[in-house]
Enzyme design. Sequence first.
Site, short mmCIF file in Angstrom:
data_model
loop_
_atom_site.label_atom_id
_atom_site.label_comp_id
_atom_site.label_asym_id
_atom_site.label_seq_id
_atom_site.Cartn_x
_atom_site.Cartn_y
_atom_site.Cartn_z
N CYS A 1 -29.49 8.67 -45.02
CA CYS A 1 -28.07 9.02 -44.90
C CYS A 1 -27.71 9.37 -43.46
O CYS A 1 -28.26 10.32 -42.88
CB CYS A 1 -27.75 10.18 -45.85
SG CYS A 1 -26.22 11.05 -45.48
N CYS B 1 -26.39 12.89 -43.01
CA CYS B 1 -27.48 13.87 -43.11
C CYS B 1 -28.23 13.97 -41.78
O CYS B 1 -28.58 15.06 -41.33
CB CYS B 1 -28.46 13.48 -44.22
SG CYS B 1 -27.71 13.30 -45.86
N CYS C 1 3.76 13.13 -43.96
CA CYS C 1 2.32 12.99 -43.68
C CYS C 1 1.48 13.43 -44.88
O CYS C 1 1.55 14.59 -45.32
CB CYS C 1 1.97 13.80 -42.44
SG CYS C 1 0.21 14.14 -42.23
N CYS D 1 -0.94 16.27 -44.09
CA CYS D 1 -0.21 17.54 -43.96
C CYS D 1 0.05 18.15 -45.34
O CYS D 1 -0.08 19.36 -45.53
CB CYS D 1 1.11 17.32 -43.23
SG CYS D 1 0.95 16.57 -41.59
#
Length: 434
Positions: free
Chosen positions: A51, A54, A187, A190
């Site tokens: 990953c 990770c 947005c 937002c």
Amino acid sequence: MLLPLLSLLVGSVAGFYSGGDGVVNLTPSNFDSEVAKSDSVWIVEFYAPWCGHCQALTPEWKKAAKALAGIVKVGAADVDQHKALGARFGIQGFPTIKIFAGDKNKPIDYQGARSAQAIASEAARQAQNLVNDRLAGRSSSGSGGSSRGGGSKGDPKDVIELTGSIFDKEVLDSKDMWLVEFYAPWCGHCKKLAPEWAKAASILKGKVKLGAVDATQFQELANRYGVRGYPTIKYFPAGAKLDAEEYDGGRTADDIIAWAENKLEQFAEPPEIRELLDDTVFDEECRQKSICIVSILPDILDTGAEGRNNYLKVVKDLGDKYKKRKFGWVWSFAGEQDKLQDVLEIGGAGYPALVALNFKKNAVLHHRGGFSNEGINEFLQYVIAGRVAPTILRKEVPKLRKATPWDGKDGVMPEEEDYSDLDDMNLDDIKTEL
């Protein structure tokens, strides 16, 4: 060739953590003994070696482990190799971070930023919550999920709507610390931030002000602070505000609170280390605060002014270091407040001596080590992490008597009585009278 190459690539990242990193490698064979059956607070990363996120987290995880040493234990589990462990905790993606505090069967999902600062702050907060629960006699059921508000919603009214006409007066001319969100009504990010922003505003109320500017309506303000996208968050420090700084934390309420409190800690005034001159000082610093650090120093004749000041400097430095904790800090000297010393069981091992007092819980924790910055710092870390067993007070704390403040000078030996006139006395007459 592909299989050996793949093995080489996986092998190069499989060993994420070694013993020197302060991170415990967890497997199905040691997880219960290390974590589930432990009294310690743990923060655990569930990862897969392949990953990328990770791998990017690894240096921050190591840094957090070193910062949390002695406070919270840090572990990591390769659930690509140990799939049963991943299934046990419902791991669906990598990395997943969980905090195991009071109830180890119900770990808390960490949702904050993937920085050492944010990780360590949240782990330490959960440890403090566990300490508070234990002192209050509450069952150890964890700290209540992923946010400081215990799952409660914030009040949008705690977010101050800022306009072009009031911005300078409200923000720039104030002495308060501000976090200001520049947003656009359309947005999506937002809208997602709005409940987290409100929650942070409610929890930080009285310490940090959170505001919001509709950048589509007040474009001049947005241009002044270089807003190019939404939402953009700017930080305005307490006191004089020469310019705004970028907010670089996460976008959950916990992230915002942790970031703001870290700034408060950096710039907060250190607490006053007050001499225990009367009961008023004790009331303000000990009865009214969650934890009070009480130092009893040697008599001035034993140390002189220089020695006493050296001890007080140790306490002052630690008061500055732990100012975020809002502890009370008081001091006296041997015998001056003898009734208090008796109740707190201070002085049996000599002076200087130091204790942490939780007056509301009628509990005291004794520092058994040396009176040094390192020794007391270690003690306070153990106190915060709940690794020092409290002693329940057996007597009621008495009202303190009024004392004379130290004048900052060396002590003066009391004058000896003049017995020279005894030489002129007729001891035979005294014997006859007897």
